[in-house]
Design an enzyme around this catalytic site. Sequence first.
Site, mmCIF file in Angstrom:
data_model
loop_
_atom_site.group_PDB
_atom_site.id
_atom_site.type_symbol
_atom_site.label_atom_id
_atom_site.label_comp_id
_atom_site.label_asym_id
_atom_site.label_seq_id
_atom_site.Cartn_x
_atom_site.Cartn_y
_atom_site.Cartn_z
ATOM 1 C CG ASP A 115 -24.930 7.142 4.400
ATOM 2 O OD1 ASP A 115 -25.964 6.447 4.503
ATOM 3 O OD2 ASP A 115 -23.986 6.844 3.654
ATOM 4 C CG ASP B 217 -32.009 2.659 2.384
ATOM 5 O OD1 ASP B 217 -31.793 1.526 1.921
ATOM 6 O OD2 ASP B 217 -33.138 3.164 2.407
ATOM 7 C CG ASN B 218 -27.047 -1.027 1.086
ATOM 8 O OD1 ASN B 218 -27.271 -2.013 1.780
ATOM 9 N ND2 ASN B 218 -26.415 -1.108 -0.065
ATOM 10 C CG ASP C 134 -33.692 10.348 3.256
ATOM 11 O OD1 ASP C 134 -33.653 10.738 2.068
ATOM 12 O OD2 ASP C 134 -34.123 9.232 3.600
ATOM 13 C CG LEU C 135 -29.325 13.102 -0.375
ATOM 14 C CD1 LEU C 135 -28.634 13.073 -1.733
ATOM 15 C CD2 LEU C 135 -28.611 14.070 0.538
ATOM 16 C CE1 TYR D 208 -27.811 2.070 -9.458
ATOM 17 C CE2 TYR D 208 -27.041 0.561 -11.157
ATOM 18 C CZ TYR D 208 -26.782 1.534 -10.211
ATOM 19 O OH TYR D 208 -25.498 1.980 -10.023
#
Length: 350
Positions: A36, A39-40, A67-68, A157
């Site tokens: 993870d 970010d959120n 981060d992916l 989204y």
Amino acid sequence: MVASSQKILVTGGAGFIGTHTVVQLLNNGFNVSIIDNFDNSVMEAVERVREVVGSNLSQNLEFTLGDLRNKDDLEKLFSKSKFDAVIHFAGLKAVGESVENPRRYFDNNLVGTINLYEVMAKHNCKKMVFSSSATVYGQPEKIPCVEDFKLQAMNPYGRTKLFLEEIARDIQKAEPEWRIVLLRYFNPVGAHESGKLGEDPRGIPNNLMPYIQQVAVGRLPELNVYGHDYPTRDGSAIRDYIHVMDLADGHIAALRKLFTSENIGCTAYNLGTGRGSSVLEMVAAFEKASGKKIALKLCPRRPGDATEVYASTAKAEKELGWKAKYGVEEMCRDQWNWAKNNPWGYSGKP
């Protein structure tokens, strides 16, 4: 409890649905590795997962800050561990923000996922449960939503989820050894019954229940109800709300399907209750659970909001052996239990 030595990578595992799913994975005997980028989400959420499952099971949980979008982060992870499957939650999910800043959504949700597929393929890990969304149905022409409906996302989204479903179908068609389950969530709410885990959005919440919760604890003055003239039983919009623990169990069922069905291919399942509740019904249920009065401000409809959306759950029931257990009362009870114990979320302060 089912003994398992299988190791599952959970991307975005520190988020709302991720943390609850990780708890259920550990409870079902899986070894879990979370990646993870916060970010959120926050590290405290991962610590709470350890607290909820206890010291024995938490030994089976690893965490990597990564981060992916940075392929090196994934490469290091896959070089270090052999994963039997991936549950892919990582991504941004605010509809309004996606309209204002679509490039951020395409970068985060699309680029990250494409990197993930590449690294998975390189390391011969070809089983994925993907976190999709009912937003792929857009404004459905009829209800309930059935998996073979025409797909038509209404915002950036939703389009990222739709694009990623199409990418999954294309990859699986070209390389049939892949097994991919696409889970289309409806409206996840509630919290872990311990009151230690729940939804903790940054800024003004985008979803109904965290918004109601913040009004109840005094963080926000009133709830904006968008649309009070819909052709529904009380004039407010109707959605299919599902308890996050039911959703978590849906991921366990999907994972078992991946491991046992050679011919699963790339298949989509709705995860909902199959019943719709209106905004005002959810407010009333939360007021009953909390004993708090929620002040309302009636606002015009938002463009693009559908009148009524709920799931057909027959396919998940038949093929995954999964069915939602919790009703609106339990959703509101657990949401309030989380809210009153964590009025300011994981940070504990304004």
